[in-house]
Design a protein around this motif. Structure first.
Motif, mmCIF file in Angstrom:
data_model
loop_
_atom_site.group_PDB
_atom_site.id
_atom_site.type_symbol
_atom_site.label_atom_id
_atom_site.label_comp_id
_atom_site.label_asym_id
_atom_site.label_seq_id
_atom_site.Cartn_x
_atom_site.Cartn_y
_atom_site.Cartn_z
ATOM 1 N N LEU A 127 37.535 15.349 7.294
ATOM 2 C CA LEU A 127 38.805 14.666 6.825
ATOM 3 C C LEU A 127 39.653 15.863 6.283
ATOM 4 N N GLN A 128 40.969 15.876 6.509
ATOM 5 C CA GLN A 128 41.819 16.924 6.030
ATOM 6 C C GLN A 128 43.306 16.169 5.485
ATOM 7 N N HIS A 129 43.558 16.466 4.243
ATOM 8 C CA HIS A 129 44.864 16.089 3.841
ATOM 9 C C HIS A 129 45.461 16.944 3.030
ATOM 10 N N GLY A 130 46.501 17.804 3.571
ATOM 11 C CA GLY A 130 47.041 18.778 2.921
ATOM 12 C C GLY A 130 46.069 19.881 2.504
ATOM 13 N N ALA A 131 45.988 20.243 1.234
ATOM 14 C CA ALA A 131 44.933 21.328 0.775
ATOM 15 C C ALA A 131 43.768 20.737 0.431
ATOM 16 N N LEU A 132 43.648 19.423 0.977
ATOM 17 C CA LEU A 132 42.090 18.940 0.971
ATOM 18 C C LEU A 132 41.435 18.770 2.001
ATOM 19 N N THR A 133 40.338 19.298 2.116
ATOM 20 C CA THR A 133 39.083 18.940 3.273
ATOM 21 C C THR A 133 37.932 18.403 2.713
ATOM 22 N N LEU A 134 37.322 17.440 3.338
ATOM 23 C CA LEU A 134 36.169 16.588 3.057
ATOM 24 C C LEU A 134 35.216 16.977 4.328
ATOM 25 N N ASP A 135 34.217 17.622 3.928
ATOM 26 C CA ASP A 135 32.974 17.648 5.142
ATOM 27 C C ASP A 135 32.330 16.445 4.793
ATOM 28 N N LEU A 136 32.139 15.481 5.891
ATOM 29 C CA LEU A 136 31.355 14.300 5.573
ATOM 30 C C LEU A 136 30.086 14.563 5.813
ATOM 31 N N ASP A 137 29.584 15.551 6.620
ATOM 32 C CA ASP A 137 28.082 15.956 6.891
ATOM 33 C C ASP A 137 27.614 16.439 5.602
ATOM 34 N N GLN A 138 28.123 17.487 5.084
ATOM 35 C CA GLN A 138 27.517 18.095 3.967
ATOM 36 C C GLN A 138 28.115 17.768 2.780
ATOM 37 N N LYS A 139 28.704 16.525 2.584
ATOM 38 C CA LYS A 139 29.406 15.929 1.289
ATOM 39 C C LYS A 139 29.640 16.936 0.458
ATOM 40 N N LYS A 140 30.826 17.778 0.976
ATOM 41 C CA LYS A 140 31.544 18.712 0.666
ATOM 42 C C LYS A 140 33.123 18.723 0.383
ATOM 43 N N ALA A 141 33.757 18.924 -0.697
ATOM 44 C CA ALA A 141 35.068 18.858 -0.819
ATOM 45 C C ALA A 141 35.633 20.255 -1.299
ATOM 46 N N GLU A 163 40.366 7.677 4.764
ATOM 47 C CA GLU A 163 40.555 7.242 6.146
ATOM 48 C C GLU A 163 41.664 6.109 6.388
ATOM 49 N N ARG A 164 41.738 5.465 5.237
ATOM 50 C CA ARG A 164 43.024 4.447 5.128
ATOM 51 C C ARG A 164 44.267 4.832 4.571
ATOM 52 N N ARG A 165 44.509 6.247 4.721
ATOM 53 C CA ARG A 165 45.718 6.755 4.183
ATOM 54 C C ARG A 165 47.021 6.027 4.638
ATOM 55 N N GLY A 166 47.959 5.731 3.732
ATOM 56 C CA GLY A 166 49.244 5.014 3.807
ATOM 57 C C GLY A 166 48.997 3.477 3.787
ATOM 58 N N ARG A 167 47.906 3.179 3.555
ATOM 59 C CA ARG A 167 47.604 1.549 3.177
ATOM 60 C C ARG A 167 46.782 1.383 1.863
ATOM 61 N N VAL A 168 47.392 0.465 1.207
ATOM 62 C CA VAL A 168 46.859 -0.043 -0.225
ATOM 63 C C VAL A 168 45.540 -0.391 0.065
ATOM 64 N N VAL A 169 44.365 -0.173 -0.519
ATOM 65 C CA VAL A 169 43.107 -0.670 -0.601
ATOM 66 C C VAL A 169 42.816 -1.333 -1.932
ATOM 67 N N SER A 170 42.510 -2.609 -1.923
ATOM 68 C CA SER A 170 42.282 -3.335 -3.051
ATOM 69 C C SER A 170 41.165 -2.993 -3.741
ATOM 70 N N LYS A 171 41.126 -3.146 -5.143
ATOM 71 C CA LYS A 171 39.960 -2.828 -5.823
ATOM 72 C C LYS A 171 38.918 -3.621 -5.581
ATOM 73 N N SER A 172 38.743 -4.833 -5.097
ATOM 74 C CA SER A 172 37.645 -5.505 -4.656
ATOM 75 C C SER A 172 37.104 -5.166 -3.493
ATOM 76 N N VAL A 216 46.093 6.476 -0.805
ATOM 77 C CA VAL A 216 46.582 7.845 -0.739
ATOM 78 C C VAL A 216 47.915 7.821 0.437
ATOM 79 N N ASP A 217 49.105 8.351 0.013
ATOM 80 C CA ASP A 217 50.104 8.070 0.510
ATOM 81 C C ASP A 217 49.940 9.151 1.838
ATOM 82 N N GLU A 218 50.773 8.797 3.026
ATOM 83 C CA GLU A 218 50.781 9.668 4.261
ATOM 84 C C GLU A 218 51.592 11.243 4.001
#
Length: 222
Positions: A127-141, A163-172, A216-218
């Motif tokens: 997953l990539q977002h600007g300067a951020l990269t998440l490797d979901l297999d290795q669990k590395k950021a 994964e839901r960027r641009g959408r508000v995700v509720s606390k619950s 997380v905003d678009e």
């Protein structure tokens, strides 16, 4: 990644749950087809692992009902029914994969990861977002080329929001995604993880929607 495991044999369910959770999946187990259908209506899952011989409702009936409701959650059938007709019936009703018992746990893991990747439109678990990269297999950021150490649940929280960027995700919703149905957590745990993520990446990475949740905003943060 959150998995709904629908399996009525406890020993098999316990083995799958233990193995997948060791590989950073969050697994909720149900042993009844009707209860599983209700759970999928009321909660968000990344994947369903489905046995066919179930009380309450047969697995194929569950599968048909889910697809009739336009639910596109990836579903892998895991069944002792190994005839070609059984596989064809399952796939024609909307299953994404079919694995027969007995099975290899590592193969199940690989198939689960592949289905989640395909569902998210990814060829790799990145997953990539600007300067951020998440490797979901290795669990590395990584942020701006520097390795970032996050607690496992903070990493999972960030994954959900990306994964839901641009959408508000509720606390619950976030609490359920992180802890499922079986565990309780302190009420301020989300704030702790969000604070950690902001500190390790950018103060603008996650925005708080007061009284609702987080987003997380678009637009890529500076």
């Amino acid at each position: 990644m959150r998995v709904l495991l629908v399996e009525d044999e406890r020993l098999i369910a316990d083995a799958i749950k233990t193995f997948l959770e060791r590989h950073e999946f969050r697994v909720d187990w149900i042993d009844d087809g009707l209860l599983a259908e209700e759970a999928l209506k009321n909660s968000v899952f990344d994947l369903v692992i489905l046995d066919l011989g179930l009380p309450g409702q047969d697995g194929l009936a569950f599968l048909k009902s889910v697809r009739d409701d336009q639910k596109d959650t990836p579903i892998v059938i895991l069944s002792a029914r190994e005839t070609t007709k059984n596989r064809i019936d399952g796939l024609n009703l909307g299953a994404d994969d079919y694995l027969t018992k007995p099975f290899d746990m590592n193969e199940l893991l690989a198939r689960c990861r592949a289905l989640v990747r395909r569902s998210a439109g990814r060829t790799r678990m990145l997953l990539q977002h600007g300067a951020l990269t998440l490797d979901l297999d290795q669990k590395k950021a990584c942020y701006s080329g520097t390795h970032v150490i996050l607690q496992p649940l903070a990493f999972r929280l960030l994954t959900i929001l990306l994964e839901r960027r641009g959408r508000v995700v509720s606390k619950s919703d976030l609490m359920e995604q992180l802890y499922g149905w079986e565990e309780n957590a302190e009420s301020n745990v989300l704030e702790v993880y969000v604070s950690q993520i902001r500190r390790k990446t950018s103060s603008q990475m996650i925005r708080t929607i007061r009284g609702v949740g987080y987003i997380v905003d678009e637009d890529i943060p500076a």
